[in-house]
Scaffold this motif. Structure first.
Motif, PDB file in Angstrom:
ATOM      1  N   THR A 153      -5.755  -9.085   5.237  1.00 14.42           N
ATOM      2  CA  THR A 153      -5.240  -8.866   6.584  1.00 14.42           C
ATOM      3  C   THR A 153      -3.915  -8.116   6.487  1.00 14.42           C
ATOM      4  O   THR A 153      -3.313  -8.043   5.414  1.00 14.42           O
ATOM      5  CB  THR A 153      -5.006 -10.195   7.330  1.00 14.42           C
ATOM      6  OG1 THR A 153      -4.030 -10.976   6.606  1.00 14.42           O
ATOM      7  CG2 THR A 153      -6.301 -10.994   7.439  1.00 14.42           C
ATOM      8  N   GLY A 154      -3.465  -7.566   7.603  1.00 16.70           N
ATOM      9  CA  GLY A 154      -2.193  -6.870   7.610  1.00 16.70           C
ATOM     10  C   GLY A 154      -2.359  -5.359   7.723  1.00 16.70           C
ATOM     11  O   GLY A 154      -3.411  -4.861   8.121  1.00 16.70           O
ATOM     12  N   THR A 155      -1.298  -4.644   7.360  1.00 18.09           N
ATOM     13  CA  THR A 155      -1.266  -3.189   7.527  1.00 18.09           C
ATOM     14  C   THR A 155      -1.453  -2.476   6.196  1.00 18.09           C
ATOM     15  O   THR A 155      -0.745  -2.739   5.230  1.00 18.09           O
ATOM     16  CB  THR A 155       0.075  -2.751   8.155  1.00 18.09           C
ATOM     17  OG1 THR A 155       0.209  -3.376   9.440  1.00 18.09           O
ATOM     18  CG2 THR A 155       0.125  -1.239   8.314  1.00 18.09           C
ATOM     19  N   VAL A 156      -2.405  -1.554   6.162  1.00 13.94           N
ATOM     20  CA  VAL A 156      -2.633  -0.696   5.005  1.00 13.94           C
ATOM     21  C   VAL A 156      -1.845   0.592   5.218  1.00 13.94           C
ATOM     22  O   VAL A 156      -2.082   1.313   6.195  1.00 13.94           O
ATOM     23  CB  VAL A 156      -4.134  -0.378   4.829  1.00 13.94           C
ATOM     24  CG1 VAL A 156      -4.343   0.588   3.656  1.00 13.94           C
ATOM     25  CG2 VAL A 156      -4.935  -1.649   4.624  1.00 13.94           C
ATOM     26  N   ARG A 157      -0.894   0.843   4.344  1.00 12.95           N
ATOM     27  CA  ARG A 157      -0.038   2.025   4.477  1.00 12.95           C
ATOM     28  C   ARG A 157      -0.644   3.186   3.676  1.00 12.95           C
ATOM     29  O   ARG A 157      -0.981   3.034   2.495  1.00 12.95           O
ATOM     30  CB  ARG A 157       1.374   1.725   3.983  1.00 12.95           C
ATOM     31  CG  ARG A 157       2.074   0.639   4.791  1.00 12.95           C
ATOM     32  CD  ARG A 157       3.448   0.346   4.220  1.00 12.95           C
ATOM     33  NE  ARG A 157       4.292   1.536   4.248  1.00 12.95           N
ATOM     34  CZ  ARG A 157       5.123   1.896   3.274  1.00 12.95           C
ATOM     35  NH1 ARG A 157       5.214   1.155   2.180  1.00 12.95           N
ATOM     36  NH2 ARG A 157       5.869   2.981   3.386  1.00 12.95           N
ATOM     37  N   VAL A 158      -0.733   4.338   4.334  1.00 13.68           N
ATOM     38  CA  VAL A 158      -1.385   5.499   3.730  1.00 13.68           C
ATOM     39  C   VAL A 158      -0.455   6.708   3.811  1.00 13.68           C
ATOM     40  O   VAL A 158       0.074   7.015   4.880  1.00 13.68           O
ATOM     41  CB  VAL A 158      -2.716   5.823   4.461  1.00 13.68           C
ATOM     42  CG1 VAL A 158      -3.396   7.022   3.817  1.00 13.68           C
ATOM     43  CG2 VAL A 158      -3.632   4.601   4.451  1.00 13.68           C
ATOM     44  N   TRP A 159      -0.272   7.385   2.668  1.00 16.13           N
ATOM     45  CA  TRP A 159       0.484   8.636   2.635  1.00 16.13           C
ATOM     46  C   TRP A 159      -0.485   9.792   2.446  1.00 16.13           C
ATOM     47  O   TRP A 159      -1.258   9.818   1.475  1.00 16.13           O
ATOM     48  CB  TRP A 159       1.472   8.652   1.461  1.00 16.13           C
ATOM     49  CG  TRP A 159       2.681   7.801   1.651  1.00 16.13           C
ATOM     50  CD1 TRP A 159       3.006   7.025   2.716  1.00 16.13           C
ATOM     51  CD2 TRP A 159       3.739   7.634   0.699  1.00 16.13           C
ATOM     52  NE1 TRP A 159       4.210   6.381   2.512  1.00 16.13           N
ATOM     53  CE2 TRP A 159       4.678   6.740   1.288  1.00 16.13           C
ATOM     54  CE3 TRP A 159       3.993   8.153  -0.572  1.00 16.13           C
ATOM     55  CZ2 TRP A 159       5.853   6.363   0.621  1.00 16.13           C
ATOM     56  CZ3 TRP A 159       5.145   7.778  -1.234  1.00 16.13           C
ATOM     57  CH2 TRP A 159       6.071   6.894  -0.646  1.00 16.13           C
ATOM     58  N   LEU A 160      -0.429  10.746   3.365  1.00 10.55           N
ATOM     59  CA  LEU A 160      -1.250  11.947   3.253  1.00 10.55           C
ATOM     60  C   LEU A 160      -0.357  13.177   3.392  1.00 10.55           C
ATOM     61  O   LEU A 160       0.663  13.141   4.096  1.00 10.55           O
ATOM     62  CB  LEU A 160      -2.333  11.971   4.325  1.00 10.55           C
ATOM     63  CG  LEU A 160      -3.364  10.823   4.286  1.00 10.55           C
ATOM     64  CD1 LEU A 160      -4.322  10.948   5.448  1.00 10.55           C
ATOM     65  CD2 LEU A 160      -4.120  10.812   2.962  1.00 10.55           C
TER      66      LEU A 160
END
Length: 436
Positions: free
Chosen positions: A44-51
């Motif tokens: 659960t929670g926030t998946v942080r993604v760098w693009l």
């Protein structure tokens, strides 16, 4: 300096120290002794993604929005936060994540030429087992998957790839009664004939700073940038075969084809721009250059074939560029991070990214499907099938690249400042210094 592949745990600090020195040299901050962090597999929670950001980000952003919506639809307790990283500023951004695991994302896009340097920090998770179990994994093109490896381990999921081929002006060829070249020797002869007939047009636009156009010539002649003996890398650019290929390339930067006064300083972008603007009859460009060409004077008046090799019917090995999706070892959401990366790299979204951005898929099945509807892709797919090559898998490559070792040698040869033997001897010495 020994090649740093997989090492026992007790060697970790030594490897990280070397990686820190590399990042300092290339403008990044040093890494700490435990960059990976503890990590976890929270669901659960926030998946942080760098693009990576793009000049025209809207189409890419629209595809990402669709992928995020699909991902969270079956995971109601999960959010995805996508941050856009300017390519020019990626060094500082990533080095900050290497230093402070708490600031690292869960998933990040990065270039395949950065794999060795990034893997040496220990910050990225090894994904070989996961990719082998991924339903789409068996469809990954092997040579493209190889670009994600360091020390025999896979550190990224190939998201898209890119290779270069030969663009040529169909109207100019028809006017002069020319046929597309079938060998590199014919390429030079054809370019010379065009410039003779049309002095205001480059026979082919290539550049002294266009390394990825030069490399197929080196490889076609059987040369190598460097070889690895199991202990260290050794430069090979001054070998007879490599020198023959580089010399054949620099012979295109001549007054009777592409004058050194202009072309010796051309980058890849400038070479393609010259073709797109109607100033050249040929150029070596990527599938990713299509939009730029179609915005210029060459629109509707060009075709593309694989860059020929030494023998008729052969294809010169192309550099396999592209970007990967990696999972940080410090991620608190390792499973979710991998699942989101796999969704983005799936057949469905690779096809959508091609439509949106022109990114060449890394899955063979998607490539074949797209070729049926878009013949433009055929020469690039043929180039991939013929076999591609890559730069040495070592963190030292970033240093060699940042020092402009190869462009300097090519420019010296093209302008006559040094003969090939002298220029390539200096280049080889600089490469070996970086390797050690």
């Amino acid at each position: 300096m020994p090649h740093r592949g997989f090492r026992p745990r007790r060697a970790g600090r030594q490897a990280l120290a070397a990686a820190a020195a590399l990042f300092l040299f290339t403008g990044c901050a040093p890494v700490q002794s435990n960059p990976a962090g503890a990590g976890a597999d929270e669901r659960t929670g926030t998946v942080r993604v760098w693009l990576f950001d793009e000049a025209n980000r809207a189409p890419k952003e629209a595809v990402l929005a669709e992928a995020v919506a699909e991902f969270v639809a079956t995971r109601p307790d999960v959010k995805v936060d996508v941050q856009w990283v300017p390519v020019a500023g990626r060094a500082d951004k990533f080095s900050g994540a290497f230093i402070d695991p708490a600031s690292a994302p869960d998933v990040a896009e990065f270039g395949n030429t950065d794999v060795a340097g990034y893997a040496a920090t220990g910050a990225f998770a090894e994904l070989g087992t996961e990719i082998a179990a991924w339903p789409d994994g068996s469809d990954l093109i092997p040579s493209v998957l190889d670009t994600a490896k360091f020390g025999g381990k896979v550190y990224g999921l190939p998201w898209y790839t890119g290779v270069r081929a030969l663009y040529y002006r169909t109207d100019i060829f028809a006017e002069l009664g020319l046929k597309p070249p079938t060998t590199l020797a014919e390429l030079a002869d054809t370019a010379r004939r065009i410039h003779t007939a049309k002095p205001d047009m480059y026979g082919i636009s290539v550049g002294g700073k266009y390394t990825y156009a030069m490399l197929p010539f080196l490889w076609a002649h059987g040369g190598e940038l460097a070889t690895y003996d199991g202990t260290m890398w050794e430069a090979g650019v001054n070998s007879d075969r490599a020198a023959a290929g580089i010399t054949q390339y620099t012979n295109l930067i001549r007054p009777d084809i592409c004058p050194p006064a202009q072309c010796a300083d051309f980058t890849g972008t400038q070479s393609v721009q010259a073709f797109a603007g109607g100033k050249a009859a040929m150029t070596i460009g990527g599938d990713f250059n299509r939009k730029a060409v179609d915005q210029g004077a060459a629109k509707g008046k060009y075709a593309v074939i694989p860059l020929p090799g030494i023998q008729p019917g052969s294809v010169a090995p192309a550099f396999a560029g592209g970007n990967l999706l990696g999972v940080f070892r410090a991620s608190k959401h390792r499973g979710l991070a991998r699942e989101f990366a796999e969704l983005l790299a799936s057949a469905k979204y690779q096809e959508k990214m091609y439509v949106a951005m022109g990114n060449l898929p890394t899955l063979a099945g998607v490539q074949h499907k797209l070729v049926e509807h878009d013949p433009f892709l055929q020469p690039f797919v043929e180039t991939l099938r013929a076999g591609t090559k890559f730069v040495p898998s070592t963190p030292a490559w970033s240093r060699i690249d940042s020092q402009n070792v190869l462009p300097t040698a090519v420019q010296q040869i093209a302008t006559g400042a040094k003969d090939p033997a002298a220029a390539l001897s200096v280049a080889a010495a600089a490469m070996n210094k970086a390797f050690r």
